[in-house]
Write a protein that holds these residues in place. Structure first.
Motif, PDB file in Angstrom:
ATOM      1  N   VAL A  89      34.205  41.328  54.134  1.00  0.00           N
ATOM      2  CA  VAL A  89      35.646  41.088  54.117  1.00  0.00           C
ATOM      3  C   VAL A  89      35.941  41.652  53.333  1.00  0.00           C
ATOM      4  N   ALA A  90      37.378  41.650  53.019  1.00  0.00           N
ATOM      5  CA  ALA A  90      38.509  42.931  52.186  1.00  0.00           C
ATOM      6  C   ALA A  90      39.522  42.083  52.248  1.00  0.00           C
ATOM      7  N   GLY A  91      39.340  40.491  52.080  1.00  0.00           N
ATOM      8  CA  GLY A  91      40.548  39.941  50.970  1.00  0.00           C
ATOM      9  C   GLY A  91      40.595  40.142  49.677  1.00  0.00           C
ATOM     10  N   GLY A  92      42.273  40.566  49.126  1.00  0.00           N
ATOM     11  CA  GLY A  92      41.612  40.922  47.536  1.00  0.00           C
ATOM     12  C   GLY A  92      43.241  40.522  47.397  1.00  0.00           C
TER      13      GLY A  92
ATOM     14  N   LEU B  42      42.566  40.144  43.609  1.00  0.00           N
ATOM     15  CA  LEU B  42      41.735  40.650  43.459  1.00  0.00           C
ATOM     16  C   LEU B  42      41.995  41.751  41.864  1.00  0.00           C
ATOM     17  N   CYS B 128      38.848  47.040  45.667  1.00  0.00           N
ATOM     18  CA  CYS B 128      39.451  45.764  45.808  1.00  0.00           C
ATOM     19  C   CYS B 128      41.200  45.601  46.789  1.00  0.00           C
ATOM     20  N   SER B 129      40.618  46.885  47.474  1.00  0.00           N
ATOM     21  CA  SER B 129      41.521  46.825  49.199  1.00  0.00           C
ATOM     22  C   SER B 129      41.172  45.151  49.714  1.00  0.00           C
ATOM     23  N   PRO B 130      42.762  45.105  50.669  1.00  0.00           N
ATOM     24  CA  PRO B 130      42.435  44.150  51.690  1.00  0.00           C
ATOM     25  C   PRO B 130      42.031  44.444  53.081  1.00  0.00           C
ATOM     26  N   ALA B 152      34.558  44.741  45.624  1.00  0.00           N
ATOM     27  CA  ALA B 152      33.815  44.172  46.083  1.00  0.00           C
ATOM     28  C   ALA B 152      35.338  42.970  47.063  1.00  0.00           C
ATOM     29  N   GLY B 153      35.188  41.933  48.039  1.00  0.00           N
ATOM     30  CA  GLY B 153      36.082  41.862  48.725  1.00  0.00           C
ATOM     31  C   GLY B 153      36.062  40.381  48.877  1.00  0.00           C
TER      32      GLY B 153
END
Lengths: 92, 246
Positions: A89-92, B42, B128-130, B152-153
């Motif tokens: 997952v990479a959502g932020g 985030l 904290c990148s998408p 973190a994701g």
């Protein structure tokens, strides 16, 4: 029987189920276990787990009893194991 | 080690009184610096909690302008800031909240041309990148410079957190060898409290890594499932052929 905890897109493919059970009578590889999930949950599960050439996506993480399984072909999953299938997952 | 002022002793007294924390940990935090890449749903809460905890220097990096659909989660932006650049809004919120902290704001994301400069000036990175490509870029740079990265994701109701400590733990590329083709950086569903929860945990983890307080998630993946409010931990291993860390 093996308990499989599903996350992300795979959970969606399995109609929102968090944990499913797969019949495993003798040791299977992770690739074989993922194939059973595709048999049960169809095209959406296949797209989440396998690339167009039929290989398991490299970035899928398989955990067996809390430990990472790296070898996709080793028949290390047996009855009573708890498996978690994590998609990155990479959502932020 | 840097000293605390009387104002700082008063400001942080509720965390200084935590068992095992004390004034020494607060002084370590004051002498420490962190980079937060992207300060949206985030990274915004991550940066805010680091500012509240008393980190001495914070660097933030976030390009682009605020859109209406950002406002369900990007809580350090401004409700009247739609159409305006994000970084100055985040900078203003953080500066107003903690004017004692050194703050550097970059109005662009981490990219090949600036990643070395971003990482060089801090002790730790909160990723904290998408965008997986940006994450892998930061991972490689942190590994090159030997800097810890709190990774973190989230996606939907699910959140992942781990700490990468070069050269001791597996790196991000061990679990994500390449950017997954199915991932859309703008396509994931998100309820703001999920990245908000993860942002608070990311800041907590960063405080621990920076100060040595408590136990960290080095080499361990924590998965928060917001659907059933469960937390699971998994041990990560190094990929033998990883081009970054093996």
């Amino acid at each position: 029987m093996v308990k499989v905890k599903l996350f992300a897109n795979l959970r969606e493919a399995a109609n929102g189920q968090r944990v499913v059970e797969c019949v495993v009578d003798s040791p299977v590889s992770t690739t074989e276990l993922l194939g059973k999930l595709v048999d049960a949950y169809g095209e959406k599960a296949r797209q989440s787990l396998f690339d167009k050439e039929g290989g398991v996506w490299q970035s899928i993480v398989i955990m067996r009893n809390g430990e990472m399984v790296r070898d996709r072909d080793a028949q290390v999953i047996g009855p009573g194991d708890e498996i978690a299938i994590l998609l990155p997952v990479a959502g932020g | 080690m840097v000293e605390l002022t009387e104002w700082e002793r008063e400001k942080f007294k509720r965390q200084i009184q935590l068992p095992g924390f004390g004034e020494e940990t607060q002084r370590k935090l004051k002498g420490a610096s962190a980079l937060v890449t992207r300060v949206g749903g985030l990274g915004g809460p991550t940066a805010f909690w680091l500012a509240a905890a008393g980190v001495g220097k914070l660097v933030i990096a976030h390009g682009g302008t605020l859109t209406p659909s950002n406002l369900n989660r990007q809580i350090i932006m401004r409700g009247d800031g739609v159409g305006k650049p994000r970084a100055p809004q985040a900078e203003e919120t953080l500066r107003r909240f903690n004017p004692d902290m050194e703050l550097v704001a970059y109005g662009e994301d981490a990219k090949p041309h600036n990643v070395a400069e971003l990482v060089e000036q801090v002790d730790l990175v909160c990723d904290c990148s998408p965008d997986f490509n940006e994450r892998l870029l930061l991972n490689a740079e942190c590994w090159r410079q030997g800097k810890p990265m709190v990774e973190a994701g989230m996606n939907g109701m699910e959140a992942h957190l781990t700490t990468i400590l070069p050269p001791d733990t597996p790196c991000l590329q061990c679990t994500v060898p390449e950017a997954p083709k199915w991932w859309d950086p703008l396509g994931f569903g998100v309820l703001g409290a999920v990245p908000g929860t993860l942002g608070a945990m990311t800041a907590l983890e960063a405080v621990k890594v920076l100060t040595g307080f408590g136990e960290t998630l080095a080499g361990t993946l924590l998965v928060f499932d917001g659907e059933d409010m469960s937390l699971s931990k998994f041990a990560l291993t190094r990929r033998p052929d990883c081009p970054i860390c093996s």
